[in-house]
Design a protein around this motif. Sequence first.
Motif, PDB file in Angstrom:
ATOM      1  N   GLY A   1     110.200  13.279  91.088  1.00  0.00           N
ATOM      2  CA  GLY A   1     110.831  12.196  90.332  1.00  0.00           C
ATOM      3  C   GLY A   1     112.320  12.302  90.130  1.00  0.00           C
ATOM      4  O   GLY A   1     112.936  11.342  89.692  1.00  0.00           O
ATOM      5  N   TYR A   2     112.935  13.455  90.419  1.00  0.00           N
ATOM      6  CA  TYR A   2     114.391  13.525  90.245  1.00  0.00           C
ATOM      7  C   TYR A   2     115.122  13.824  91.551  1.00  0.00           C
ATOM      8  O   TYR A   2     116.316  14.142  91.531  1.00  0.00           O
ATOM      9  CB  TYR A   2     114.755  14.517  89.130  1.00  0.00           C
ATOM     10  N   LEU A   3     114.416  13.721  92.656  1.00  0.00           N
ATOM     11  CA  LEU A   3     114.953  13.787  94.024  1.00  0.00           C
ATOM     12  C   LEU A   3     115.340  15.189  94.497  1.00  0.00           C
ATOM     13  O   LEU A   3     115.243  15.484  95.684  1.00  0.00           O
ATOM     14  CB  LEU A   3     116.142  12.835  94.214  1.00  0.00           C
ATOM     15  N   TYR A   4     115.800  16.056  93.587  1.00  0.00           N
ATOM     16  CA  TYR A   4     116.137  17.419  94.018  1.00  0.00           C
ATOM     17  C   TYR A   4     114.884  18.291  94.149  1.00  0.00           C
ATOM     18  O   TYR A   4     114.920  19.331  94.811  1.00  0.00           O
ATOM     19  CB  TYR A   4     117.108  18.072  93.031  1.00  0.00           C
ATOM     20  N   GLY A   5     113.805  17.870  93.482  1.00  0.00           N
ATOM     21  CA  GLY A   5     112.605  18.700  93.430  1.00  0.00           C
ATOM     22  C   GLY A   5     112.076  19.070  94.801  1.00  0.00           C
ATOM     23  O   GLY A   5     111.683  20.217  95.034  1.00  0.00           O
ATOM     24  N   GLY A   6     112.087  18.117  95.724  1.00  0.00           N
ATOM     25  CA  GLY A   6     111.558  18.378  97.059  1.00  0.00           C
ATOM     26  C   GLY A   6     112.354  19.446  97.786  1.00  0.00           C
ATOM     27  O   GLY A   6     111.786  20.329  98.440  1.00  0.00           O
ATOM     28  N   ILE A   7     113.674  19.389  97.662  1.00  0.00           N
ATOM     29  CA  ILE A   7     114.529  20.348  98.370  1.00  0.00           C
ATOM     30  C   ILE A   7     114.373  21.737  97.752  1.00  0.00           C
ATOM     31  O   ILE A   7     114.231  22.739  98.457  1.00  0.00           O
ATOM     32  CB  ILE A   7     116.005  19.888  98.321  1.00  0.00           C
ATOM     33  N   ILE A   8     114.365  21.775  96.408  1.00  0.00           N
ATOM     34  CA  ILE A   8     114.204  23.058  95.727  1.00  0.00           C
ATOM     35  C   ILE A   8     112.826  23.643  96.049  1.00  0.00           C
ATOM     36  O   ILE A   8     112.688  24.822  96.377  1.00  0.00           O
ATOM     37  CB  ILE A   8     114.382  22.880  94.205  1.00  0.00           C
TER      38      ILE A   8
END
Lengths: 250, 339
Positions: B272-279
């Motif tokens: 939901g905050y877009l950075y989660g997938g990369i992290i």
Amino acid sequence: MSVPALEARGLVKQFGALLATDDVSFTIQAGARQALIGPNGAGKTTLINLLTGVVEPTEGQVLLQDHNVTALSSSQRVRLGLSRTFQINQLFPHLTPAESLGLAISERNGSGADFWRVAGTRPAIVAEIEELLTRFGLEGEMDQPTRKLPYGKQRLLEIALALATRPRVLLLDEPAAGVPEEERQDILAALSALPADVAILLIEHDMDLVFTFATRISVLVAGRLLTEGEPEEIAADERVRAVYLGEDAG
Amino acid sequence: MRAAQPTATTRRLEAHLHRRARWRWPEIVFWVAALGAIVVLPSRAALINEILIAGLFALSLDLILGLTGIVSLGQAAFFGLGAYSAAILASKGFADPTLGLLFGAAIAAVLGLATAPLLLRGGDLTRLMVTLGVSLMLGELANRNGWLTGGADGLNFSMGKVLGLFPIGFTGQRNAALYSFAALFILFAVARRLAQSPFGLALAAIRENRLRAGALGIATSRRIVAIYTVSAAYAGAAGALLAETTQIVSLDLFDFHRSADVMLMLIIGGAGYLYGGIIGAAVFIVLRDVISAATPEYWEFWIGALLVVLVLIGRERIHDFAVRAASSLAPDAARGDAA
């Protein structure tokens, strides 16, 4: 005679063996302050769902400004000026009141599909959000997540969201339901400050609210329209007293 | 027009609505660190490249799951289709990487648009099965059409230079990582912008309360189809990047485990905050690398354990604990707190 803002013609809704709405016809004039009352289980919510397009009627038609909207979805009806509030809050818990209102306004004015401009950068939209926040006394809570708002404020946001779609007809489904006594005045004040040109149908249990607000009352009993009239007529009607007001009289 | 002097309420309202528009310093640090890692650790460029591509793939899932609340177990369909589209284009002699990337994304978007209507009916379970089914079908189509896809043997091909200048692939792994970085950053910035637009707000409304979203006049079905198509394009772009930087494609790109892994990554990093997938992709792949170096058979055990802990305890509580632990490790701060 002018074109009614909203008209129901012979609406029937059958749920299996249950006849929830039984041949209901009525009209709401532009700018009307009308109330729909009836004992529990009379089919008030079903009727609202039929009018707004949440439920499809088994028979009959719904006309908005003389347009037959029976086949249209609820979101299409909203864009044609028919809006509603919900008996049980239907809000966006993690969005703030400002965001929720901005969303409703963008959808109405056609910028809702804009995927590039940051929301809230159009001055006209910001001004309108502010106007609605002020009108409903929500400026203090504008940037709080909706789920953290006191219940009474959430009820006000319900009405504000419906009004943000600039309806010509507004259906209010028990706006004061569950609101504690001390906050009821805020709801009543918000209702009496609604724009005069918007036709309003109020569904309500609270008889004080109904008789303060409405200039015309329709009584629904067991899915059928029992009678319609001015508040004094309804208060004096023996049949209404028997089936409905009688509950209060004991 | 309004008066020239905005009220305090107007200013507060504008500040609130714009609060996420500006890039904040943790975000800038994040991207500089990612770029720095490629420059400083050239020997790990292949691993970093894998993380960046997996991060883009997880971002594609975040667009539908995190932003819109639509579950999918079939993102591998778009990932594999994007990879094969770029590979086939290159094997036919059109070896420009940028062209292949756009082509892979476009073909995946077409499939996304075509299958999105299947998601409009039914509940989450229906959607999980429909998306899974589509990816199974696509994998089998790739298997059966060996004349085009190379079938079970896969497809080897060679790639041109990025922008005609930078060779990528086995001899240019740092270039490959930089290429993936650029693609991820641009697509991330677009997604970030999209999430803050009225369109993005409408997606949040659909996630939060679809009934009310419809009652505000939002055409919920159309919005879902639109974001699903964008998500498919992102997954296709991730697949194309993988194909181009490894210069090989095989049927396992369509495998169920790809769809499952990408969901794991997103859940690990937070949806939901877009950075989660990369992290999440970074955590997942680095953990796999570290643990499988120590105990090759058991790395999935530890990933599984991490997942159970994250879901049961909750990310927020772990975050709070980490903050408290960090402040107790810094003696001055701890004394300040105690006093």
